[in-house]
Motif scaffolding. Structure first.
Motif, mmCIF file in Angstrom:
data_model
loop_
_atom_site.group_PDB
_atom_site.id
_atom_site.type_symbol
_atom_site.label_atom_id
_atom_site.label_comp_id
_atom_site.label_asym_id
_atom_site.label_seq_id
_atom_site.Cartn_x
_atom_site.Cartn_y
_atom_site.Cartn_z
ATOM 1 N N ASP A 25 0.624 -1.419 0.056
ATOM 2 C CA ASP A 25 -0.183 -0.271 -0.137
ATOM 3 C C ASP A 25 0.568 1.495 0.157
ATOM 4 N N ASN A 26 2.282 1.338 0.631
ATOM 5 C CA ASN A 26 2.694 2.917 0.069
ATOM 6 C C ASN A 26 4.457 2.277 0.499
ATOM 7 N N THR A 27 5.282 2.911 0.263
ATOM 8 C CA THR A 27 6.724 2.932 -0.598
ATOM 9 C C THR A 27 7.679 2.087 1.011
ATOM 10 N N ILE A 28 7.187 1.987 2.118
ATOM 11 C CA ILE A 28 7.501 1.792 2.728
ATOM 12 C C ILE A 28 7.066 -0.069 3.427
ATOM 13 N N GLN A 29 6.341 -0.157 3.632
ATOM 14 C CA GLN A 29 5.468 -2.102 2.956
ATOM 15 C C GLN A 29 6.790 -2.376 2.202
ATOM 16 N N PHE A 30 6.273 -1.799 1.156
ATOM 17 C CA PHE A 30 6.905 -2.562 -0.221
ATOM 18 C C PHE A 30 8.088 -2.453 -0.022
ATOM 19 N N GLU A 31 9.064 -1.799 0.769
ATOM 20 C CA GLU A 31 10.548 -2.152 0.566
ATOM 21 C C GLU A 31 10.812 -2.651 2.080
ATOM 22 N N CYS A 32 9.943 -3.301 2.958
ATOM 23 C CA CYS A 32 10.405 -4.188 4.032
ATOM 24 C C CYS A 32 10.097 -5.637 3.103
ATOM 25 N N ILE A 33 8.444 -5.616 2.432
ATOM 26 C CA ILE A 33 9.060 -7.196 1.596
ATOM 27 C C ILE A 33 9.831 -7.548 0.700
ATOM 28 N N VAL A 34 10.571 -6.038 0.424
ATOM 29 C CA VAL A 34 11.804 -6.351 -0.322
ATOM 30 C C VAL A 34 13.186 -6.878 -0.372
ATOM 31 N N THR A 35 13.176 -6.452 1.625
ATOM 32 C CA THR A 35 14.600 -6.181 2.281
ATOM 33 C C THR A 35 14.021 -7.728 2.872
ATOM 34 N N ILE A 36 13.053 -8.273 3.250
ATOM 35 C CA ILE A 36 13.034 -9.637 3.982
ATOM 36 C C ILE A 36 13.323 -10.727 2.818
ATOM 37 N N LYS A 37 12.782 -10.500 1.654
ATOM 38 C CA LYS A 37 12.272 -11.417 0.673
ATOM 39 C C LYS A 37 13.694 -11.417 0.267
ATOM 40 N N GLY A 38 14.235 -10.675 -0.010
ATOM 41 C CA GLY A 38 15.874 -10.838 -0.219
ATOM 42 C C GLY A 38 16.874 -11.619 -0.342
ATOM 43 N N ASN A 39 16.611 -11.045 1.179
ATOM 44 C CA ASN A 39 17.749 -11.760 2.092
ATOM 45 C C ASN A 39 17.900 -12.589 2.654
ATOM 46 N N LEU A 40 16.135 -13.052 2.390
ATOM 47 C CA LEU A 40 16.036 -14.311 2.571
ATOM 48 C C LEU A 40 16.224 -15.383 1.761
ATOM 49 N N GLU A 41 16.284 -14.932 0.297
ATOM 50 C CA GLU A 41 17.466 -15.779 -0.416
ATOM 51 C C GLU A 41 18.545 -15.256 -0.843
ATOM 52 N N LEU A 42 19.380 -14.803 0.039
ATOM 53 C CA LEU A 42 21.011 -14.525 -0.329
ATOM 54 C C LEU A 42 21.258 -15.521 0.360
ATOM 55 N N LEU A 43 20.317 -15.506 2.583
ATOM 56 C CA LEU A 43 20.420 -16.857 3.396
ATOM 57 C C LEU A 43 20.551 -17.986 2.241
ATOM 58 N N PHE A 44 19.636 -18.868 1.796
ATOM 59 C CA PHE A 44 19.699 -19.684 1.254
ATOM 60 C C PHE A 44 19.822 -20.107 -0.085
ATOM 61 N N ALA A 45 20.675 -18.842 -0.455
ATOM 62 C CA ALA A 45 20.806 -19.448 -1.935
ATOM 63 C C ALA A 45 21.522 -21.002 -2.129
ATOM 64 N N ASP A 46 22.436 -20.843 -1.924
ATOM 65 C CA ASP A 46 23.683 -22.236 -1.795
ATOM 66 C C ASP A 46 22.777 -23.612 -1.327
ATOM 67 N N HIS A 47 21.288 -23.601 -0.897
ATOM 68 C CA HIS A 47 20.237 -24.634 -0.803
ATOM 69 C C HIS A 47 19.303 -24.928 -1.649
ATOM 70 N N PRO A 48 19.750 -25.472 -2.520
ATOM 71 C CA PRO A 48 18.412 -25.678 -3.578
ATOM 72 C C PRO A 48 17.035 -26.000 -3.099
ATOM 73 N N ASP A 49 17.077 -26.806 -1.552
ATOM 74 C CA ASP A 49 15.481 -27.542 -1.969
ATOM 75 C C ASP A 49 14.480 -26.062 -0.627
#
Length: 218
Positions: A25-49
């Protein structure tokens, strides 16, 4: 006597790829979502499952397209990475997302968030986290004895599944930390960090060339 054979055709169920709602609904919420998703993807980048997704419709029940939810971020262990139009649980080894995140926005109603909690409780989520950007506070629930149970103290809490640590945030700084203590960074901060590393490597390579050393041979 000729017997007529009734051929029953299974009713085709259409599972929409979108619920018609905006991701944020706003830029802060969007940035929070992107930050959480992006960092979790980095955290599990070497885990194919380990599959991480944002704003993806999850259908837990085959044959009923009305039973669905689109968590801001979800993590499914035991499922391969890759693009999906939606998460149909019966096509995913009947594995529900074990961890989900929601980011509160001013447009959210308490009844709406209670419905989400009930949905995640009913359909097998193990950990559910809700972030409030205006206060920087987190709420959390973990599955205990078959039900999602509130976490009494979120500051310093470590996710059993993810290994990340929760602290009080501020606006779009979500207050999450990697298992090794590094802070979750925004997309911009990650880009700036990568650029700084690139420039440092370029300076080092230039120094080596001045010394008559080919950096590509090291």
């Amino acid at each position: 006597m000729v017997m007529s054979t009734a051929v029953q055709t299974e009713r085709k169920v259409f599972y929409p790829d979108s619920d018609g709602q905006p991701m944020a609904d706003n830029t802060i919420q969007f940035e929070c979502i992107v930050t959480i998703k992006g960092n979790l993807e980095l955290l599990f980048a070497d885990h194919p499952d380990v599959f991480v997704a944002g704003d993806l419709l999850w259908y837990p029940v085959e044959g009923n397209a009305e039973i669905r939810q689109a968590p801001d971020v979800m993590v499914a262990f035991g499922r391969p990475k890759g693009h999906r139009r939606s998460y149909k649980q019966w096509e995913e080894g009947n594995i529900p997302p074990q961890v989900v995140f929601e980011v509160w926005s001013p447009g959210d109603r308490v009844s709406q968030m209670l419905d989400k909690l009930a949905f995640y409780d009913r359909y097998g989520v193990e950990e559910y986290y809700l972030y409030y950007p205006e206060s920087g506070e987190w709420d959390g629930w973990t599955r205990q004895e078959g039900r999602l149970t509130p976490i009494s103290q979120m500051e310093g809490w470590r996710s059993p599944r993810l290994g990340i640590r929760f602290e009080k945030g501020k606006d779009a700084e979500v207050g999450l930390f990697y298992p090794d203590g590094r802070k979750f960074l925004s997309f911009l901060e990650l880009g700036q960090l990568a650029e700084a590393e690139h420039q440092r490597a370029e300076r080092l390579a230039a120094k080596l060339r001045e010394m008559g050393i080919d950096p590509n041979q090291i």
